[in-house]
Design an enzyme around this catalytic site. Sequence first.
Site, PDB file in Angstrom:
ATOM      1  N   TYR A 102     -23.534  -2.698 -34.183  1.00 39.80           N
ATOM      2  CA  TYR A 102     -24.606  -3.437 -34.855  1.00 39.80           C
ATOM      3  C   TYR A 102     -24.067  -4.513 -35.807  1.00 39.80           C
ATOM      4  O   TYR A 102     -24.832  -5.123 -36.532  1.00 39.80           O
ATOM      5  CB  TYR A 102     -25.533  -2.485 -35.606  1.00 39.80           C
ATOM      6  N   TYR A 490     -35.677  -0.972 -32.446  1.00 39.51           N
ATOM      7  CA  TYR A 490     -35.779  -0.212 -33.711  1.00 39.51           C
ATOM      8  C   TYR A 490     -34.703  -0.642 -34.711  1.00 39.51           C
ATOM      9  O   TYR A 490     -34.793  -0.325 -35.896  1.00 39.51           O
ATOM     10  CB  TYR A 490     -35.715   1.295 -33.449  1.00 39.51           C
ATOM     11  N   ARG A 491     -33.719  -1.382 -34.238  1.00 41.72           N
ATOM     12  CA  ARG A 491     -32.543  -1.727 -35.045  1.00 41.72           C
ATOM     13  C   ARG A 491     -31.790  -2.756 -34.232  1.00 41.72           C
ATOM     14  O   ARG A 491     -31.894  -2.763 -33.008  1.00 41.72           O
ATOM     15  CB  ARG A 491     -31.719  -0.441 -35.183  1.00 41.72           C
TER      16      ARG A 491
END
Length: 544
Positions: A102, A490-491
């Site tokens: 991420y 969601y992310r």
Amino acid sequence: MLANCVLPPHHTQETFSKAVEELHALLGRENVDTVESNNLDDGSYYEPPKTHDPFHILDQTEYVASIVIRPASTEDVQGIVKIANTHRVPLWPVSIGRNFGYGGAAPRVRGSAVVDLGARMNKVIDINEPQAFALVEPGVTYKALYEEIQRRGLKLWIDVPDLGGGSVLGNTLERGAGYTPYGDHFMVHCGMEVVLPNGEVVRTGMGAMPDPSHPTGSANTWQLFPYGFGPYHDGIFTQSNYGIVTKMGLWLLPDPGGYQAFMISFEKDEDLHQAIETIRPLRIAGILQNAPSIRSATLDIAVAGKRAEFSSTGKPLTEEEIEAAIEKVDTGIGRWTFYGALYGPEPVRDIFWAAIKGAFGKIPNAKFYFPQDLPEKKGSVLHIRDGTLRGVPSFTELEWTKFVDNGSALFFSPISPVTGEDAEKHYELAKRRHAEFGFDYLGTFTIGMRELHHIICVVYDRTNTEQKARAYKMLRLMVKDYAELGYGEYRTHLSLMDAVADTYNWNNNSIMKLNETLKDALDPNDILAPGKSGVWPKQYRESQ
Ligand code: ADP
């Protein structure tokens, strides 16, 4: 000293040096590192860099820090915030900074100061066995918390995500997931201490109730009742840029008194539909006790070996090559493989198992395994999950990143209802885009309380600029594709935060207006994590 350092926006070497000098005085020179952007080391999972994203999908220096600073206490964090306000230095707080897939520890805005909270704030402040909770600082990893519980010989379990090196607090703030009955990390957190962008410290929930006789100085219910009185704030400190969290409580699982991991493999690609339809009622009823997952064959094949071992074309595996690879790895997997666990003493487990076997047994040729039924060998995902599903931290899960040379990973994670129809739509779309752009689809669906987290692991060679550009183009398109079908992530990775935030635009973007109202009220000098989750402070919005 700042020669090769990427300065924060609107700074000169002279203005930034003043801020750095004040940070030296506050933290000591040894706790302020200057980042040389021409000398970045991608490190490894075990030694992650705090300076940039080691899995860069854009240029290595796109998201690079100016300095990395290491506070030792909440007071230090307050001091850092004060200096940042005076000199208008953007801060990017991380707990451990692994944030695998991420963006690592990298800041969204080039030249931000990365606040490495975990380096010196890494105490397990409290573990309470009878009441089954812990209170931790940002630097406590899953591995460290697990080891501390073992060291004290407590009958408590933790919930871990796929990899054990992340921060318990950091993962919860990102609303990360694990695989035991406590797989929803935000749901089982309880109470926070937060330094606001103006330097004020708040404690949420019952933490706002003082008790000078308690070691924390807050009520003895801080880690027991999450909500306190009045507005409930914890959610606004997750995936956000409204505060720096310096302590967090979480609930731990009491040892359930028995455990059995299991795996069910499905023969055909089309079985995904019926498997998901079977999972939903079992999960909602609590017969599937944990947050289980159903993984594509390719993901499990990638744990077993490099792509070149299964194909000589250098291209994504074909259907035939996938079938052959399933045979070759010989770990009991199918086209889709479901990993779950039973918790409790044997008679309890037997009842659940009979219900689970009965339901999945209706899917033709479904095969059922316990870890003890299969040889433990490289690539046996069931043996890895056996630990993860009972909260034992693992480092083996990242093996699939080695599927391609110089393998790097970025997660793309849209949310789906737990229905066969939705899961199929998710899968078809991802498969089509991956084929079009020349990537292997490596995916898994994790089943939460009422939703599927569809985690697509995009693996690319970070030394290959053309491949990175191709992956990035595909990812940007997929944000749009999924949004058109009504699905949102969601992310997300740093490079997609704006794109994903743009898709959450119901009622003329009213959620972003609320986000910006909060941002402007809490952070008038625009210092905290600008751009996090697509939320930009005022001066950045105005200059865009
Ligand atoms: P990991 O646990 O995977 O190492 P990080 O520590 O990198 O995760 O945290 C992931 C993200 O969560 C960070 O990039 C940051 O946006 C946010 N974050 C982490 N820790 C804090 C914190 N203590 N306060 C505020 N935000 C945080």
